[in-house]
Every structure is written in structure tokens, then in C-alpha cells.
Design an enzyme around this catalytic site. Sequence first.
Site, PDB file in Angstrom:
ATOM      1  N   ARG A   1      10.702  -5.146  15.918  1.00 29.06           N
ATOM      2  CA  ARG A   1      11.602  -5.579  16.996  1.00 29.06           C
ATOM      3  C   ARG A   1      10.895  -6.574  17.916  1.00 29.06           C
ATOM      4  NH1 ARG A   1      14.472  -0.768  19.673  1.00 29.06           N
ATOM      5  NH2 ARG A   1      15.751  -2.485  20.437  1.00 29.06           N
TER       6      ARG A   1
ATOM      7  N   ARG B   1      24.724   2.928  22.654  1.00 27.83           N
ATOM      8  CA  ARG B   1      23.806   1.810  22.888  1.00 27.83           C
ATOM      9  C   ARG B   1      23.279   1.262  21.569  1.00 27.83           C
ATOM     10  NH1 ARG B   1      17.735   2.328  24.221  1.00 27.83           N
ATOM     11  NH2 ARG B   1      17.193   0.177  24.644  1.00 27.83           N
TER      12      ARG B   1
ATOM     13  N   HIS C   1       9.717   7.286  17.500  1.00 28.48           N
ATOM     14  CA  HIS C   1      10.699   6.249  17.815  1.00 28.48           C
ATOM     15  C   HIS C   1      11.718   6.188  16.694  1.00 28.48           C
ATOM     16  CE1 HIS C   1       8.399   4.849  21.211  1.00 28.48           C
ATOM     17  NE2 HIS C   1       7.328   5.016  20.458  1.00 28.48           N
TER      18      HIS C   1
ATOM     19  N   GLU D   1       4.248  11.082  19.177  1.00 27.34           N
ATOM     20  CA  GLU D   1       5.175  10.069  19.674  1.00 27.34           C
ATOM     21  C   GLU D   1       6.126   9.670  18.550  1.00 27.34           C
ATOM     22  OE1 GLU D   1       4.687   5.449  20.869  1.00 27.34           O
ATOM     23  OE2 GLU D   1       3.475   6.851  22.049  1.00 27.34           O
TER      24      GLU D   1
ATOM     25  N   PRO E   1      14.054   7.472  28.867  1.00 28.75           N
ATOM     26  CA  PRO E   1      15.149   6.649  29.375  1.00 28.75           C
ATOM     27  C   PRO E   1      16.043   6.062  28.290  1.00 28.75           C
ATOM     28  CG  PRO E   1      13.123   6.125  30.524  1.00 28.75           C
ATOM     29  CD  PRO E   1      12.753   7.055  29.410  1.00 28.75           C
ATOM     30  N   ASN E   2      17.312   6.102  28.564  1.00 32.46           N
ATOM     31  CA  ASN E   2      18.385   5.513  27.760  1.00 32.46           C
ATOM     32  C   ASN E   2      18.696   6.260  26.465  1.00 32.46           C
ATOM     33  OD1 ASN E   2      18.997   3.305  29.538  1.00 32.46           O
ATOM     34  ND2 ASN E   2      17.040   2.424  28.901  1.00 32.46           N
TER      35      ASN E   2
ATOM     36  N   TYR F   1      20.086   1.931  16.657  1.00 37.25           N
ATOM     37  CA  TYR F   1      19.831   3.362  16.830  1.00 37.25           C
ATOM     38  C   TYR F   1      20.790   4.269  16.061  1.00 37.25           C
ATOM     39  CZ  TYR F   1      16.964   1.597  20.633  1.00 37.25           C
ATOM     40  OH  TYR F   1      16.034   0.915  21.367  1.00 37.25           O
TER      41      TYR F   1
ATOM     42  N   ALA G   1      11.485   3.109  26.606  1.00 37.15           N
ATOM     43  CA  ALA G   1      10.786   1.924  27.110  1.00 37.15           C
ATOM     44  C   ALA G   1       9.503   2.267  27.866  1.00 37.15           C
ATOM     45  CB  ALA G   1      11.715   1.113  28.004  1.00 37.15           C
TER      46      ALA G   1
ATOM     47  N   ASN H   1       9.815  10.981  22.545  1.00 41.95           N
ATOM     48  CA  ASN H   1      10.270   9.604  22.403  1.00 41.95           C
ATOM     49  C   ASN H   1      10.333   9.065  23.823  1.00 41.95           C
ATOM     50  OD1 ASN H   1      11.651   7.182  22.170  1.00 41.95           O
ATOM     51  ND2 ASN H   1      13.007   7.928  20.565  1.00 41.95           N
TER      52      ASN H   1
END
Length: 143
Positions: free
Chosen positions: A106, A16, A99, A97, A8-9, A21, A76, A73
Amino acid sequence: MLLILNGPNLNRLGLREPGVYGSQTLEDLERQCEAWGAELGEAVTCRQSNYEGQLLEWIQEAQEQGFSGIVINPGALTHYSYALRDAISGQQLPVVEVHISNVDAREEFRHRSVTAAVCKGKISGLGFLGYRLGMEYLIEAEA
């Protein structure tokens, strides 16, 4: 053949939170992953979905479709999707995984990954390079 999944996103990369990012887009990331795959001698398929169920199906079908590993990735979903965790652990392919941002630097809620424990490894905070490192690991593990 490697499967690169973005959750998502991530379709909003470049728009964004560019301070977190970066300014490159999802299309830039996918082109980069494909170029790295060609350089490493491995075919790469990139997919993105904002829908948890679609990601689950792609993970469940990956081995039958001829993939040898998955770089994901989860966005969320990393922090709360037990369904995603179960899909990863319920199949045979190695998963890394990734990111783009350093999730541990964060917000507190981003510090916990429910999916990392069922992955071969987790790469965080190295930008797009994290995808390449995940790909290299999976190719090396396959050899």
C-alpha cells in the site's frame, strides 16, 4: 486467555474501503476470533478503540487481568505511535501485530511499523486469518 485489540477505524470494517478490508464487519471479526478461541481451547476477549490512551491502558492492565498474550491491529497508530510501542515493550506479555491488508503493498507511509520491533511477530495481508494465526502462535508459545 487472549486479548484481541483493534485500533482506530477498525470499527468501520465493512464500510471503510471494502476493496482493501473486505465486506465483513468488526462484529464478524470478533465472533470469528471467539469461535477460533473456542476451537483452540482458549478464552478470547475482543476490544476496539479509536483512542490511543484506551489502547495503552488495556495493554498495561492485560497481565493483571489474567491475559496470557495480545493480538493487536494498531491501525494507523502502527506507523507513528511511540506511546503504543512503549506500552507494548513495557509489559511482559507476548504480542503479535496483525494487519488485515498487506501494508507493504500500500502507500509508502504504511511500510514502516514502529510497533513491530517490540512484538513477537507481525502478520500482514491475510485478512481475518491473520488473527487466527496470531492466536495460534500465542497459544503454542504459552504451552
